[in-house]
Design a protein around this motif. Sequence first.
Motif, PDB file in Angstrom:
ATOM      1  N   GLY A  17      36.827  41.755  50.166  1.00 64.62           N
ATOM      2  CA  GLY A  17      36.856  41.139  48.835  1.00 64.62           C
ATOM      3  C   GLY A  17      36.404  42.167  47.806  1.00 64.62           C
ATOM      4  N   MET A  18      37.064  42.170  46.660  1.00 64.32           N
ATOM      5  CA  MET A  18      36.742  43.147  45.625  1.00 64.32           C
ATOM      6  C   MET A  18      35.288  43.009  45.173  1.00 64.32           C
ATOM      7  N   GLY A  19      34.795  41.755  45.144  1.00 64.85           N
ATOM      8  CA  GLY A  19      33.421  41.500  44.728  1.00 64.85           C
ATOM      9  C   GLY A  19      32.399  42.074  45.718  1.00 64.85           C
ATOM     10  N   LEU A  21      33.418  44.956  47.802  1.00 69.38           N
ATOM     11  CA  LEU A  21      33.717  46.387  47.872  1.00 69.38           C
ATOM     12  C   LEU A  21      33.125  47.142  46.685  1.00 69.38           C
ATOM     13  N   ASN A  22      33.325  46.620  45.490  1.00 64.18           N
ATOM     14  CA  ASN A  22      32.900  47.325  44.274  1.00 64.18           C
ATOM     15  C   ASN A  22      31.415  47.708  44.293  1.00 64.18           C
ATOM     16  N   PRO A  23      30.499  46.758  44.539  1.00 64.45           N
ATOM     17  CA  PRO A  23      29.090  47.157  44.512  1.00 64.45           C
ATOM     18  C   PRO A  23      28.729  48.185  45.586  1.00 64.45           C
ATOM     19  N   GLY A 265      38.037  36.533  37.653  1.00 63.80           N
ATOM     20  CA  GLY A 265      37.805  37.355  38.838  1.00 63.80           C
ATOM     21  C   GLY A 265      39.033  37.541  39.694  1.00 63.80           C
ATOM     22  N   SER A 266      38.805  38.182  40.831  1.00 61.23           N
ATOM     23  CA  SER A 266      39.936  38.605  41.658  1.00 61.23           C
ATOM     24  C   SER A 266      40.422  37.521  42.611  1.00 61.23           C
ATOM     25  N   ARG A 267      39.667  36.420  42.733  1.00 58.49           N
ATOM     26  CA  ARG A 267      40.045  35.463  43.780  1.00 58.49           C
ATOM     27  C   ARG A 267      40.451  34.085  43.273  1.00 58.49           C
ATOM     28  N   THR A 268      40.174  33.779  42.001  1.00 59.83           N
ATOM     29  CA  THR A 268      40.431  32.424  41.522  1.00 59.83           C
ATOM     30  C   THR A 268      41.757  32.323  40.787  1.00 59.83           C
ATOM     31  N   TRP A 291      43.167  38.043  27.692  1.00 58.97           N
ATOM     32  CA  TRP A 291      43.086  37.163  28.865  1.00 58.97           C
ATOM     33  C   TRP A 291      43.712  37.874  30.064  1.00 58.97           C
ATOM     34  N   VAL A 292      42.892  38.134  31.077  1.00 52.08           N
ATOM     35  CA  VAL A 292      43.434  38.699  32.320  1.00 52.08           C
ATOM     36  C   VAL A 292      43.701  37.512  33.238  1.00 52.08           C
ATOM     37  N   LEU A 293      44.969  37.282  33.475  1.00 52.64           N
ATOM     38  CA  LEU A 293      45.383  36.045  34.140  1.00 52.64           C
ATOM     39  C   LEU A 293      45.900  36.324  35.547  1.00 52.64           C
ATOM     40  N   TRP A 346      29.265  37.583  40.710  1.00 49.61           N
ATOM     41  CA  TRP A 346      28.034  38.308  40.410  1.00 49.61           C
ATOM     42  C   TRP A 346      28.292  39.699  39.831  1.00 49.61           C
ATOM     43  N   ASN A 347      29.367  40.343  40.264  1.00 49.03           N
ATOM     44  CA  ASN A 347      29.654  41.668  39.689  1.00 49.03           C
ATOM     45  C   ASN A 347      29.981  41.538  38.219  1.00 49.03           C
ATOM     46  N   SER A 348      30.760  40.532  37.873  1.00 52.74           N
ATOM     47  CA  SER A 348      31.081  40.329  36.463  1.00 52.74           C
ATOM     48  C   SER A 348      29.805  40.117  35.661  1.00 52.74           C
TER      49      SER A 348
HETATM   50 BR1  BUP Z   1      40.131  40.193  38.090  1.00 51.49          BR
HETATM   51  C1  BUP Z   1      39.366  41.855  37.819  1.00 51.49           C
HETATM   52  N1  BUP Z   1      39.468  43.974  36.815  1.00 51.49           N
HETATM   53  O1  BUP Z   1      41.063  42.482  36.357  1.00 51.49           O
HETATM   54  P1  BUP Z   1      33.213  39.477  40.865  1.00 51.49           P
HETATM   55  C2  BUP Z   1      38.202  42.223  38.444  1.00 51.49           C
HETATM   56  N2  BUP Z   1      37.687  43.476  38.261  1.00 51.49           N
HETATM   57  O2  BUP Z   1      37.876  45.497  37.224  1.00 51.49           O
HETATM   58  P2  BUP Z   1      35.251  38.016  42.396  1.00 51.49           P
HETATM   59  C3  BUP Z   1      38.319  44.362  37.427  1.00 51.49           C
HETATM   60  O3  BUP Z   1      36.404  43.252  40.242  1.00 51.49           O
HETATM   61  P3  BUP Z   1      33.270  37.204  44.252  1.00 51.49           P
HETATM   62  C4  BUP Z   1      40.036  42.758  36.966  1.00 51.49           C
HETATM   63  O4  BUP Z   1      34.855  44.261  37.239  1.00 51.49           O
HETATM   64  C5  BUP Z   1      34.243  43.181  39.342  1.00 51.49           C
HETATM   65  O5  BUP Z   1      33.620  44.403  39.623  1.00 51.49           O
HETATM   66  C6  BUP Z   1      35.244  43.347  38.224  1.00 51.49           C
HETATM   67  O6  BUP Z   1      33.918  40.838  41.231  1.00 51.49           O
HETATM   68  C7  BUP Z   1      36.449  43.857  38.961  1.00 51.49           C
HETATM   69  O7  BUP Z   1      34.241  38.346  41.167  1.00 51.49           O
HETATM   70  C8  BUP Z   1      35.096  42.785  40.524  1.00 51.49           C
HETATM   71  O8  BUP Z   1      32.962  39.404  39.415  1.00 51.49           O
HETATM   72  C9  BUP Z   1      35.125  41.287  40.709  1.00 51.49           C
HETATM   73  O9  BUP Z   1      32.015  39.387  41.736  1.00 51.49           O
HETATM   74  O10 BUP Z   1      34.386  38.134  43.640  1.00 51.49           O
HETATM   75  O11 BUP Z   1      36.282  39.024  42.513  1.00 51.49           O
HETATM   76  O12 BUP Z   1      35.704  36.625  42.196  1.00 51.49           O
HETATM   77  O13 BUP Z   1      33.829  36.866  45.576  1.00 51.49           O
HETATM   78  O14 BUP Z   1      32.066  38.079  44.327  1.00 51.49           O
HETATM   79  O15 BUP Z   1      33.075  36.043  43.333  1.00 51.49           O
END
Ligand code: BUP
Length: 447
Positions: A17-19, A21-23, A265-268, A291-293, A346-348
């Motif tokens: 999941g991006m949430g 991987l990113n951190p 976010g990336s999953r909703t 709006w990022v959709l 949480w990353n957001s």
């Molecule tokens: Br969508 C999106 N650009 O357009 P969250 C996300 N991101 O850089 P999630 C972008 O992905 P969880 C986009 O900055 C953040 O680092 C954003 O993580 C980046 O939410 C990450 O905010 C998204 O934690 O994951 O993806 O729903 O499962 O943790 O809720």
Amino acid sequence: TGNQEPRPHIALLPSAGMGHLNPLLRLTATLAARGCHVTVITPIPTFTAAESEHMDEFFSTYPNISRLKFQIVGDEPPSEFDPPIFLQWQSINRSGHILRPLLTALSPPITALFSDFVAGLCICPIADDLKIPNYFVVTSSARFFSLWALLPYINKSHDDEILIPGLSPFHISTIPPPFFNPNHLFTKLATSNAPLLSKAKGILLNTFDYFEPDTITAIRKGTVLSDLPQVFPIGPLKDYKFGKGNYPTWLDDQEEGSVVYVSFGSRTTLSRDQIRELGDGLERSGFPFLWVLKTSKEDEGELRDLLGDTFFEKTGKKGIVVKGWADQEAILAHPAIGGFVSHCGWNSVTETTRFGVPILAWPQHGDQRLNAEVVEKAGMGVWERDWGWQRERLIKGEEIGEKIEKWMTDEKSKTQAKKIRVEAKKALEANGSSEKALSDLITTVKK
Ligand code: BUP
């Protein structure tokens, strides 16, 4: 020279999941910048193509950081309860036997493991066998982490509230709904991973003392759970691109602090009806918007079909809609952004603390309501609690528009968001709380 300090070799394991991987990648870059030798363990296949692309970009930016690809075992097809991300977490957790020989073969030998807190079942047996200290990296709020740590011991069936010592009560409506179903894979993963927390050498939190003061203090004092190891609140973790990201240049033509940024976010994915109502709400609010959709598979195709023919005519140059993905950190850093309608991943949330932008919280699932509580309590934004969980009920455009207008003109959130930005910056500076925690951590790893 013989006088040089030993250079620790840390292997990091991000989960799917991006949430998640990113951190972990941000932490990797931070450790590399501090002179640690780092290896990132990357489970293959990745959960999404976006994660794979993201990693390629990361490793080409940092040729000195090693990558250890690790083929995970597949799992049974998803049942109706088991969203694919949890199956991927389960697969990683079941693949420790494949990872173990790969780690043993690494040179120089590993000094410490830093693993996502949802991957304990994979990493703990290896850490035990090889006698390597493991540190868990928490990719959610300290508040959610406290619930996770206690989940196996909580009775969720009776009261309106769950009481965790030292913390403000957890209202039932903020608890992730899967946690009420013991057969849900998320619950099974949580209850089997949580008892492993006490086996770790330390717990890394992507938060900072000023932002979650009561929770961090209660965890530190052992009030939440007495056998937790030392915690290191080292957040907010910084983007590893160091401000080189791209944003839609349309923002350059907007007035300072005027634009509403919207992303879930990336999953909703919202329902088609909710997308239309949100479009209507944005238009009614009168503020410019970005709006990022993210659309679901069924809704692939033209945005025009999804938002209705008149939407783009009515909003004209007032707003832009980007499909799928945009560089969030670069957007949040732009002076035109005046507020963030966020799902509170949480990353957001932590990214937003660094840019002083107020949040209108619209949590959708998982940990997001508990994260929204943190935002609300810190005064960084507002949360309309009765908007419900994802797809629970349709929120009409009129209500959304009114709410956005009220919140975008709310001076209190703006002032407090700016104060939090100052505090986030301080936490990361020399002598700041997170900087101190990070130095302590690196010293501990070197021992
Ligand atoms: Br969508 C999106 N650009 O357009 P969250 C996300 N991101 O850089 P999630 C972008 O992905 P969880 C986009 O900055 C953040 O680092 C954003 O993580 C980046 O939410 C990450 O905010 C998204 O934690 O994951 O993806 O729903 O499962 O943790 O809720």
